[in-house]
Design a protein around this motif. Structure first.
Motif, PDB file in Angstrom:
ATOM      1  N   PHE A 552      13.163  -0.517   6.722  1.00 43.84           N
ATOM      2  CA  PHE A 552      13.480   0.213   7.946  1.00 43.84           C
ATOM      3  C   PHE A 552      12.862  -0.447   9.174  1.00 43.84           C
ATOM      4  O   PHE A 552      13.498  -0.588  10.208  1.00 43.84           O
ATOM      5  N   THR A 553      11.559  -0.858   9.051  1.00 33.91           N
ATOM      6  CA  THR A 553      10.881  -1.473  10.199  1.00 33.91           C
ATOM      7  C   THR A 553      10.875  -2.991  10.114  1.00 33.91           C
ATOM      8  O   THR A 553      11.035  -3.677  11.122  1.00 33.91           O
ATOM      9  N   HIS A 554      10.643  -3.548   8.912  1.00 33.06           N
ATOM     10  CA  HIS A 554      10.663  -5.003   8.740  1.00 33.06           C
ATOM     11  C   HIS A 554      10.932  -5.279   7.275  1.00 33.06           C
ATOM     12  O   HIS A 554      11.073  -4.360   6.456  1.00 33.06           O
ATOM     13  N   SER A 555      10.906  -6.581   6.917  1.00 32.32           N
ATOM     14  CA  SER A 555      11.296  -6.995   5.563  1.00 32.32           C
ATOM     15  C   SER A 555      10.117  -7.312   4.657  1.00 32.32           C
ATOM     16  O   SER A 555      10.304  -7.865   3.575  1.00 32.32           O
ATOM     17  N   LEU A 556       8.861  -6.962   5.083  1.00 28.07           N
ATOM     18  CA  LEU A 556       7.685  -7.219   4.243  1.00 28.07           C
ATOM     19  C   LEU A 556       7.517  -6.087   3.233  1.00 28.07           C
ATOM     20  O   LEU A 556       7.485  -4.902   3.612  1.00 28.07           O
ATOM     21  N   LEU A 557       7.406  -6.459   1.973  1.00 24.14           N
ATOM     22  CA  LEU A 557       7.240  -5.479   0.907  1.00 24.14           C
ATOM     23  C   LEU A 557       6.012  -5.832   0.056  1.00 24.14           C
ATOM     24  O   LEU A 557       5.661  -7.006  -0.103  1.00 24.14           O
ATOM     25  N   ARG A 558       5.382  -4.777  -0.480  1.00 23.87           N
ATOM     26  CA  ARG A 558       4.283  -4.980  -1.424  1.00 23.87           C
ATOM     27  C   ARG A 558       4.758  -4.589  -2.811  1.00 23.87           C
ATOM     28  O   ARG A 558       5.337  -3.516  -2.998  1.00 23.87           O
ATOM     29  N   GLN A 559       4.497  -5.487  -3.745  1.00 27.50           N
ATOM     30  CA  GLN A 559       4.903  -5.276  -5.127  1.00 27.50           C
ATOM     31  C   GLN A 559       3.677  -5.445  -6.024  1.00 27.50           C
ATOM     32  O   GLN A 559       2.749  -6.197  -5.696  1.00 27.50           O
ATOM     33  N   LEU A 643      -3.040 -10.647 -24.163  1.00 23.94           N
ATOM     34  CA  LEU A 643      -2.346  -9.479 -23.613  1.00 23.94           C
ATOM     35  C   LEU A 643      -2.213  -8.426 -24.688  1.00 23.94           C
ATOM     36  O   LEU A 643      -2.027  -8.715 -25.861  1.00 23.94           O
ATOM     37  N   ALA A 644      -2.261  -7.186 -24.282  1.00 28.14           N
ATOM     38  CA  ALA A 644      -2.205  -6.080 -25.241  1.00 28.14           C
ATOM     39  C   ALA A 644      -1.307  -4.975 -24.683  1.00 28.14           C
ATOM     40  O   ALA A 644      -0.931  -4.963 -23.513  1.00 28.14           O
ATOM     41  N   GLY A 645      -1.030  -4.019 -25.567  1.00 31.82           N
ATOM     42  CA  GLY A 645      -0.215  -2.878 -25.133  1.00 31.82           C
ATOM     43  C   GLY A 645       1.276  -3.112 -25.316  1.00 31.82           C
ATOM     44  O   GLY A 645       1.745  -4.223 -25.551  1.00 31.82           O
ATOM     45  N   VAL A 646       2.019  -1.991 -25.193  1.00 29.62           N
ATOM     46  CA  VAL A 646       3.482  -2.063 -25.370  1.00 29.62           C
ATOM     47  C   VAL A 646       4.146  -2.698 -24.159  1.00 29.62           C
ATOM     48  O   VAL A 646       5.088  -3.455 -24.256  1.00 29.62           O
ATOM     49  N   ASN A 647       3.647  -2.427 -22.931  1.00 33.36           N
ATOM     50  CA  ASN A 647       4.226  -2.959 -21.695  1.00 33.36           C
ATOM     51  C   ASN A 647       3.120  -3.580 -20.881  1.00 33.36           C
ATOM     52  O   ASN A 647       2.629  -3.013 -19.902  1.00 33.36           O
ATOM     53  N   PRO A 648       2.636  -4.764 -21.328  1.00 28.29           N
ATOM     54  CA  PRO A 648       1.469  -5.347 -20.672  1.00 28.29           C
ATOM     55  C   PRO A 648       1.742  -5.842 -19.267  1.00 28.29           C
ATOM     56  O   PRO A 648       0.823  -5.967 -18.467  1.00 28.29           O
ATOM     57  N   LEU A 649       2.962  -6.142 -18.906  1.00 25.52           N
ATOM     58  CA  LEU A 649       3.280  -6.693 -17.576  1.00 25.52           C
ATOM     59  C   LEU A 649       4.383  -5.843 -16.940  1.00 25.52           C
ATOM     60  O   LEU A 649       5.567  -6.129 -17.074  1.00 25.52           O
ATOM     61  N   ARG A 650       4.020  -4.757 -16.257  1.00 24.96           N
ATOM     62  CA  ARG A 650       4.988  -3.872 -15.628  1.00 24.96           C
ATOM     63  C   ARG A 650       4.919  -4.051 -14.119  1.00 24.96           C
ATOM     64  O   ARG A 650       3.828  -4.127 -13.538  1.00 24.96           O
ATOM     65  N   VAL A 651       6.087  -4.084 -13.493  1.00 21.59           N
ATOM     66  CA  VAL A 651       6.148  -4.321 -12.050  1.00 21.59           C
ATOM     67  C   VAL A 651       6.458  -3.013 -11.352  1.00 21.59           C
ATOM     68  O   VAL A 651       7.338  -2.256 -11.768  1.00 21.59           O
ATOM     69  N   GLU A 652       5.755  -2.731 -10.235  1.00 20.68           N
ATOM     70  CA  GLU A 652       6.024  -1.587  -9.380  1.00 20.68           C
ATOM     71  C   GLU A 652       6.157  -2.079  -7.945  1.00 20.68           C
ATOM     72  O   GLU A 652       5.411  -2.952  -7.515  1.00 20.68           O
ATOM     73  N   LEU A 653       7.112  -1.442  -7.220  1.00 20.03           N
ATOM     74  CA  LEU A 653       7.461  -1.893  -5.861  1.00 20.03           C
ATOM     75  C   LEU A 653       7.133  -0.812  -4.862  1.00 20.03           C
ATOM     76  O   LEU A 653       7.383   0.361  -5.097  1.00 20.03           O
ATOM     77  N   SER A 654       6.563  -1.200  -3.735  1.00 19.73           N
ATOM     78  CA  SER A 654       6.301  -0.254  -2.642  1.00 19.73           C
ATOM     79  C   SER A 654       6.425  -0.997  -1.332  1.00 19.73           C
ATOM     80  O   SER A 654       6.095  -2.174  -1.251  1.00 19.73           O
ATOM     81  N   PRO A 655       6.924  -0.316  -0.263  1.00 22.96           N
ATOM     82  CA  PRO A 655       7.088  -0.992   1.027  1.00 22.96           C
ATOM     83  C   PRO A 655       5.802  -1.075   1.783  1.00 22.96           C
ATOM     84  O   PRO A 655       4.836  -0.375   1.495  1.00 22.96           O
TER      85      PRO A 655
END
Length: 675
Positions: A552-559, A643-655
């Motif tokens: 909405f304001t710019h194209s920078l995102l934090r993931q 690495l351990a666990g069922v989902n050791p590398l999960r990505v989450e996105l936030s603006p």
């Protein structure tokens, strides 16, 4: 004294005519030679010359009648000679005729000319035959009169021979001379009547030869004539010129007198009828499909012209033309024109019924196409206000008008497309105008121009807007309900254009569906999911439902990437390795700096989160996340960290917040912007 003058006058009359009557019968002499007739004419002329100026009219009149009879006799010889010469010429023309010089097809005007000539000759022959019968009757009357005069002459001669007194003898001798002159006059009239009958018979023979020649020409034209557009144009030009002259003369007559000339007014009406007749005849001859209607129209023309002819005939017969201000001579001329029109209509009816006309293929096709072009599909009522009053008129909607309208709309549509694209291209070059605004301006210009084009096209082809009234109330209501949603989306599109909560290129999420806005239209917007699938979302949904705009304001995102490692892994080493991977990747922004968080100590693994910033315009979030996973897995493996666990590398996105840092009210930035 009077008694003495009468015997003297009778004696002078006797001696003056003695050369013509003494010792000769009343019928003696040659009545066909000009010299003999001239010789007989000298006697009455000499007698008239010797009479005194105050001679008794009873003596002068017989001599003048005798001289006039001889003169008429001589004139009849000239008429007979001329008639015989014309008869011989007509017979020679008939024998010399070998056919038409021009190849077929011939003009219908030539066919009408031949038929008009034939009708005129037939009328002349009937008149000549009637006149010949009159001459025959007159000849019988003159012969009876001659017999009567001869009988009277013989009785008077006997009275003169048996008279006992001089007075009785003189009276009987006067009667003898008077009856003898009357017999001579009758004999001259008999000779003249015979010559007139001979001349009339020669004229009939001449007319017969001309009729034969006309019939030969008519036979050569039958089935080989056509009615072309050039013929019709020539006729219409002639009628238009004559009508203009008649109107000018009618105007002048109205200025010179209180009431316009009725014959000139009739002339203009007659020319209008004649023009309509020729147009109807042309349409009938070039379009065989409409011949039945043309026959009915021509029959109506015939009735109207017959009524006019009857009115003119009655006015001439009753002498009422002078009372109505009509010149009898001009009325006779008008009657003759009506007669020509009557015959023309008869010719047209004959041609249509018998099929004598040869229709060229091109004219036939042109006529059918013209009939199809002018075919009326609907009559639209149009109301206008004239002098404060409503005047209703009707305009036809034809195939031709629809075709012209389609052509105008097609050409206009192409021009509008070019113009809108051109304006869009010019606006795109402006630094302050974005591509979405330029695209929207082009669309608005195109749609507005299209609406004006429809109005222009309807006015140009003269189709009133009331033509759409045939839809009816029920259908109009149905259309209204059907367009309700369209109008709703249209207004929503206008709001989106002016408020600009979204723009082309923004990353949005609608009902869990994430994608990039490709275009914002007046009715719907297009969302590109990045996998080759586009979704059309009505503009009303963008306003009524919850929509997340990631840019909405710019194209920078934090993931963020969530990593799970074994419990015995060194936590500081894991954090150091994660920051090193983020710093090593060239598309991860240095500012704000990447951050590693020790999220949780689970039953099966230790949870770490790598937070990093990137520019969505430079790289896709999925591609960047995939690269980081590869690099993290490699780096941890080199350090011996498992690495351990069922989902050791999960990505989450936030603006990102407008400052590029987490929002104060939401330090984890777990909720994006919702307009």
């Amino acid at each position: 004294m009077k008694r003495l003058l009468l015997p003297l006058a009778a004696a002078s009359l006797f001696f003056l005519t003695a050369g013509a009557t003494r010792g000769e019968d009343s019928l003696s002499g040659d009545f066909s030679k000009p010299a003999e007739i001239t010789k007989r004419l000298e006697n009455p002329r000499a007698g008239i010359a010797k009479l005194p100026a105050d001679a008794d009219p009873a003596l002068l009149e017989p001599l003048e009648q005798f001289a006039a009879a001889c003169q008429f006799h001589l004139a009849s010889l000239d008429v007979r000679a001329k008639a015989r010469a014309e008869r011989d010429k007509a017979a020679a023309d008939k024998l010399a005729w070998s056919g038409l010089t021009e190849p077929p097809p011939h003009s219908i005007l030539l066919l009408d000319e031949v038929r008009e000539t034939l009708a005129t000759l037939e009328s002349s022959r009937r008149a000549g035959e009637a006149q010949l019968r009159i001459f025959t009757s007159q000849l019988e009357g003159v012969r009876d009169r001659l017999d009567t005069h001869q009988q009277s002459e013989r009785r008077a001669q006997e009275d003169a021979e048996s008279a006992t007194t001089p007075e009785d003898r003189a009276a009987a001798e006067r009667t003898v001379e008077s009856e003898r002159i009357a017999s001579r006059i009758a004999a001259e009239e008999i000779g003249r009547q015979n010559i007139r009958m001979d001349a009339r018979q020669a004229e009939l023979d001449m007319i017969g030869s001309r009729i034969d020649l006309a019939q030969l020409r008519l036979g050569a034209l039958q089935g080989k004539t056509t009615f072309t557009r050039q013929d019709l144009d020539g006729i219409q030009v002639k009628i238009t010129r004559e009508r203009a002259d008649a109107i000018a003369a009618l105007t002048d007559s109205g200025k010179a007198r209180q009431t316009p000339d009725p014959l000139l007014a009739w002339r203009t009406e007659f020319l209008d009828l004649e023009k309509e007749f020729w147009e109807t005849r042309f349409a009938a001859t070039t379009d065989g499909a409409n011949r039945k209607a043309a026959l009915a129209s021509l029959a109506s023309f015939k009735t109207r012209v017959d009524d006019w002819a009857e009115i003119a005939r009655l006015r001439l017969a009753s002498g009422s033309s002078a009372a109505t201000g009509m010149d009898p001579d001009r009325l006779r001329e008008a009657t003759a024109q009506i007669g020509i029109m009557q015959r023309r209509i008869g010719f047209a009816l004959t041609d249509l019924k018998a099929g004598h006309l040869q229709l060229p293929l091109l004219d036939t096709i042109t006529g059918r196409l013209r009939a199809l072009w002018d075919a009326e599909l609907y009559l639209a009522e149009e109301t206008e206000v004239v002098d404060g009053k409503k005047v209703a008129s009707y305009r036809a909607v034809t195939l031709g008008k629809l075709a012209r309208l389609a052509l105008i709309l097609t050409v206009g549509w192409l021009l509008l497309r070019f113009l809108s694209h051109r304006i869009k291209s010019l606006l795109t070059r402006k630094p302050r105008i974005g591509p979405d605004t330029a695209d929207l301006a082009g669309k608005w210009i195109f749609r507005l121009g299209l609406a004006l084009l429809v109005i222009y096209g309807l006015n140009t082809v003269r189709i009133p807007f009331t033509v759409f009234a045939f839809l009816g109330g029920a259908l109009a209501i149905s259309v209204g309900f059907g367009t309700q949603t369209m109008l709703k989306n249209f207004i929503s599109g206008v709001i989106l254009i002016f408020e600009r909560p979204f723009k082309v290129g923004d990353q949005v999420e609608i009902d869990g569906v994430l994608g990039k806005i490709r275009s914002i239209g007046l009715r719907a917007s297009v969302i590109d999911h990045g996998n080759g699938i586009d979704t059309l979302i009505p503009n009303s949904n963008l306003l009524e439902n919850q929509v997340t705009n990631w840019t909405f304001t710019h194209s920078l995102l934090r993931q963020s990437v969530l990593i799970a490692v074994d419990h015995d892994s060194p936590t500081r080493e894991v954090a150091h390795r994660l920051l090193a991977v983020a710093a090593e990747h060239g598309l991860v922004l240095d500012t704000p700096e990447p951050e590693v968080r020790f999220e949780d100590i689970g039953e099966k693994a230790l949870l770490f989160r790598l937070l990093y910033w990137f520019d969505l315009k430079r790289v896709s979030r999925d591609s960047l996340a995939s690269d980081l996973r590869f690099m993290i897995s490699k780096s941890l493996a080199e350090a011996g960290i498992t690495l351990a666990g069922v989902n050791p590398l999960r990505v989450e996105l936030s603006p990102a917040s407008p400052s590029g840092n987490p929002s104060p009210s939401n330090p984890d930035n777990t909720n994006p912007h919702t307009p």
